[in-house]
Write a protein that holds these residues in place. Structure first.
Motif, PDB file in Angstrom:
ATOM      1  N   LYS A  24       0.836  -1.201   0.000  1.00  0.00           N
ATOM      2  CA  LYS A  24       0.000   0.000   0.000  1.00  0.00           C
ATOM      3  C   LYS A  24       0.866   1.245   0.000  1.00  0.00           C
ATOM      4  N   ARG A  25       1.936   1.240   0.843  1.00  0.00           N
ATOM      5  CA  ARG A  25       2.835   2.393   0.879  1.00  0.00           C
ATOM      6  C   ARG A  25       3.502   2.603  -0.471  1.00  0.00           C
ATOM      7  N   THR A  26       3.902   1.513  -1.096  1.00  0.00           N
ATOM      8  CA  THR A  26       4.570   1.609  -2.391  1.00  0.00           C
ATOM      9  C   THR A  26       3.631   2.178  -3.443  1.00  0.00           C
ATOM     10  N   ARG A  27       2.372   1.764  -3.402  1.00  0.00           N
ATOM     11  CA  ARG A  27       1.387   2.258  -4.362  1.00  0.00           C
ATOM     12  C   ARG A  27       1.147   3.740  -4.156  1.00  0.00           C
ATOM     13  N   ILE A  28       1.045   4.155  -2.907  1.00  0.00           N
ATOM     14  CA  ILE A  28       0.850   5.575  -2.609  1.00  0.00           C
ATOM     15  C   ILE A  28       2.072   6.379  -3.035  1.00  0.00           C
ATOM     16  N   GLN A  29       3.250   5.824  -2.803  1.00  0.00           N
ATOM     17  CA  GLN A  29       4.473   6.505  -3.213  1.00  0.00           C
ATOM     18  C   GLN A  29       4.528   6.675  -4.720  1.00  0.00           C
ATOM     19  N   ALA A  30       4.109   5.656  -5.460  1.00  0.00           N
ATOM     20  CA  ALA A  30       4.110   5.742  -6.921  1.00  0.00           C
ATOM     21  C   ALA A  30       3.132   6.818  -7.396  1.00  0.00           C
ATOM     22  N   ILE A  31       1.972   6.896  -6.740  1.00  0.00           N
ATOM     23  CA  ILE A  31       0.979   7.911  -7.107  1.00  0.00           C
ATOM     24  C   ILE A  31       1.528   9.306  -6.835  1.00  0.00           C
ATOM     25  N   ASN A  32       2.110   9.488  -5.645  1.00  0.00           N
ATOM     26  CA  ASN A  32       2.659  10.804  -5.292  1.00  0.00           C
ATOM     27  C   ASN A  32       3.796  11.200  -6.218  1.00  0.00           C
ATOM     28  N   ARG A  33       4.635  10.242  -6.551  1.00  0.00           N
ATOM     29  CA  ARG A  33       5.744  10.530  -7.458  1.00  0.00           C
ATOM     30  C   ARG A  33       5.212  10.970  -8.818  1.00  0.00           C
ATOM     31  N   GLY A  34       4.156  10.294  -9.285  1.00  0.00           N
ATOM     32  CA  GLY A  34       3.550  10.676 -10.558  1.00  0.00           C
ATOM     33  C   GLY A  34       2.953  12.069 -10.517  1.00  0.00           C
ATOM     34  N   LEU A  35       2.321  12.416  -9.397  1.00  0.00           N
ATOM     35  CA  LEU A  35       1.760  13.762  -9.244  1.00  0.00           C
ATOM     36  C   LEU A  35       2.847  14.824  -9.309  1.00  0.00           C
ATOM     37  N   ILE A  36       3.976  14.533  -8.687  1.00  0.00           N
ATOM     38  CA  ILE A  36       5.092  15.486  -8.695  1.00  0.00           C
ATOM     39  C   ILE A  36       5.632  15.667 -10.107  1.00  0.00           C
ATOM     40  N   VAL A  37       5.840  14.566 -10.809  1.00  0.00           N
ATOM     41  CA  VAL A  37       6.397  14.638 -12.166  1.00  0.00           C
ATOM     42  C   VAL A  37       5.454  15.385 -13.097  1.00  0.00           C
ATOM     43  N   ASP A  38       4.160  15.113 -13.004  1.00  0.00           N
ATOM     44  CA  ASP A  38       3.192  15.809 -13.859  1.00  0.00           C
ATOM     45  C   ASP A  38       3.162  17.304 -13.555  1.00  0.00           C
ATOM     46  N   ALA A  39       3.172  17.648 -12.270  1.00  0.00           N
ATOM     47  CA  ALA A  39       3.162  19.056 -11.878  1.00  0.00           C
ATOM     48  C   ALA A  39       4.445  19.740 -12.328  1.00  0.00           C
ATOM     49  N   ALA A  40       5.566  19.053 -12.192  1.00  0.00           N
ATOM     50  CA  ALA A  40       6.855  19.629 -12.584  1.00  0.00           C
ATOM     51  C   ALA A  40       6.922  19.857 -14.087  1.00  0.00           C
ATOM     52  N   LEU A  41       6.374  18.934 -14.857  1.00  0.00           N
ATOM     53  CA  LEU A  41       6.357  19.107 -16.313  1.00  0.00           C
ATOM     54  C   LEU A  41       5.630  20.387 -16.690  1.00  0.00           C
ATOM     55  N   GLU A  42       4.494  20.612 -16.067  1.00  0.00           N
ATOM     56  CA  GLU A  42       3.718  21.819 -16.354  1.00  0.00           C
ATOM     57  C   GLU A  42       4.484  23.075 -15.953  1.00  0.00           C
ATOM     58  N   MET A  43       5.095  23.060 -14.779  1.00  0.00           N
ATOM     59  CA  MET A  43       5.815  24.240 -14.294  1.00  0.00           C
ATOM     60  C   MET A  43       7.075  24.510 -15.111  1.00  0.00           C
ATOM     61  N   PHE A  44       7.860  23.468 -15.359  1.00  0.00           N
ATOM     62  CA  PHE A  44       9.112  23.645 -16.104  1.00  0.00           C
ATOM     63  C   PHE A  44       8.843  24.093 -17.543  1.00  0.00           C
ATOM     64  N   SER A  45       7.807  23.543 -18.159  1.00  0.00           N
ATOM     65  CA  SER A  45       7.525  23.913 -19.550  1.00  0.00           C
ATOM     66  C   SER A  45       6.988  25.339 -19.647  1.00  0.00           C
ATOM     67  N   THR A  46       6.437  25.864 -18.546  1.00  0.00           N
ATOM     68  CA  THR A  46       5.898  27.221 -18.542  1.00  0.00           C
ATOM     69  C   THR A  46       6.954  28.246 -18.139  1.00  0.00           C
ATOM     70  N   TYR A  47       7.711  27.949 -17.088  1.00  0.00           N
ATOM     71  CA  TYR A  47       8.635  28.930 -16.529  1.00  0.00           C
ATOM     72  C   TYR A  47      10.113  28.593 -16.730  1.00  0.00           C
ATOM     73  N   GLY A  48      10.401  27.409 -17.281  1.00  0.00           N
ATOM     74  CA  GLY A  48      11.789  27.003 -17.439  1.00  0.00           C
ATOM     75  C   GLY A  48      12.365  26.475 -16.142  1.00  0.00           C
ATOM     76  N   PHE A  49      13.570  25.930 -16.222  1.00  0.00           N
ATOM     77  CA  PHE A  49      14.193  25.358 -15.030  1.00  0.00           C
ATOM     78  C   PHE A  49      14.480  26.438 -13.990  1.00  0.00           C
ATOM     79  N   ARG A  50      15.099  27.523 -14.402  1.00  0.00           N
ATOM     80  CA  ARG A  50      15.481  28.564 -13.452  1.00  0.00           C
ATOM     81  C   ARG A  50      14.270  29.275 -12.862  1.00  0.00           C
ATOM     82  N   GLY A  51      13.227  29.430 -13.653  1.00  0.00           N
ATOM     83  CA  GLY A  51      12.065  30.181 -13.194  1.00  0.00           C
ATOM     84  C   GLY A  51      11.088  29.386 -12.356  1.00  0.00           C
ATOM     85  N   THR A  52      11.319  28.090 -12.231  1.00  0.00           N
ATOM     86  CA  THR A  52      10.426  27.219 -11.460  1.00  0.00           C
ATOM     87  C   THR A  52      11.008  26.964 -10.074  1.00  0.00           C
ATOM     88  N   THR A  53      10.163  26.973  -9.062  1.00  0.00           N
ATOM     89  CA  THR A  53      10.606  26.700  -7.698  1.00  0.00           C
ATOM     90  C   THR A  53       9.989  25.405  -7.177  1.00  0.00           C
TER      91      THR A  53
END
Length: 226
Positions: A24-53
């Motif tokens: 269960k922990r592993t499944r939750i970790q995989a979901i959270n990791r996916g949420l982070i990657v998806d959110a990061a893709l949106e932020m990085f593609s909009t603001y670039g690496f330097r402009g994203t926090t």
């Protein structure tokens, strides 16, 4: 026979339940990791690496900053993960080219998938293009190993198809570059396309029309000549 237990203050937990809890922990970790990657893709593609926090990514992912840092200690770790997962996703259909299949049909499927990827996830293509324009400082090694090996492998397949007369005489590397450039253009230069074509870009059927045009141009150019 009593079931062995692990002790927590005031609680006896059967050992048989530990793998289930871990799963269960592993499944939750995989979901959270996916949420982070998806959110990061949106932020990085909009603001670039330097402009994203990190705070922006955490907020977009719907979690606290400390929780995010549990999965990715540094912003660079997130950025590299997003880029490498994007490349791996793009390379999957490329890797699926069947050496024993019909060359035109195999390339038709690959080009169609690449066009769909550009249309459905343009932010991934734009992020990758921006990284390349800056000299690929974060994923240079991936390009020189994973990507390079894959391209050499598939170029050999294309070269064999040419030698068998199943494709027109073309340089396999430049064919691959042309497919990438053409299909990703619709994501990377969306603003330019909209400036030229105007409202028709948002009309029903436009994506399919664009895909058919690209397929016609590329495939007719590589069909074997009578």
């Amino acid at each position: 026979m009593d079931v062995p237990t692990t002790r927590r203050p005031g609680v006896a937990v059967p050992r048989a339940d530990i793998p289930r809890a871990k799963e269960k922990r592993t499944r939750i970790q995989a979901i959270n990791r996916g949420l982070i990657v998806d959110a990061a893709l949106e932020m990085f593609s909009t603001y670039g690496f330097r402009g994203t926090t990190i705070d922006q990514i955490a907020e977009r992912a719907g979690m606290s900053k400390p929780n995010l840092l549990y999965y990715f200690p540094k912003k660079e770790d997130i950025y590299v993960t997003v880029l490498e997962e994007t490349l791996e996703e793009w390379l999957d259909p490329f890797a699926a080219l069947d050496p024993e299949g019909d060359p035109i049909e195999e390339l038709r499927k690959y080009i169609s998938i690449k066009m769909e990827m550009s249309a459905s996830r343009p932010e991934a293509s734009r992020l990758f293009a921006n990284e390349i324009l800056h000299g690929a400082p974060m994923i240079g090694r991936f390009l020189q190993t994973n990507l390079r090996n894959m391209v050499h492998e598939k170029a050999a397949v294309l070269r064999r198809w040419v030698s068998e007369g199943r494709l027109a005489p073309i340089d396999p590397y430049h064919l691959i570059f042309t497919i990438w450039a053409t299909t990703q253009h619709y994501a990377d230069f969306d603003v330019q396309i909209r400036a030229v074509l105007g409202p028709q870009v948002d009309q029903p059927g436009h994506r399919e029309q664009a895909a058919q045009a690209v397929l016609s141009i590329l495939l007719n150019g590589i069909r074997p000549r009578g």
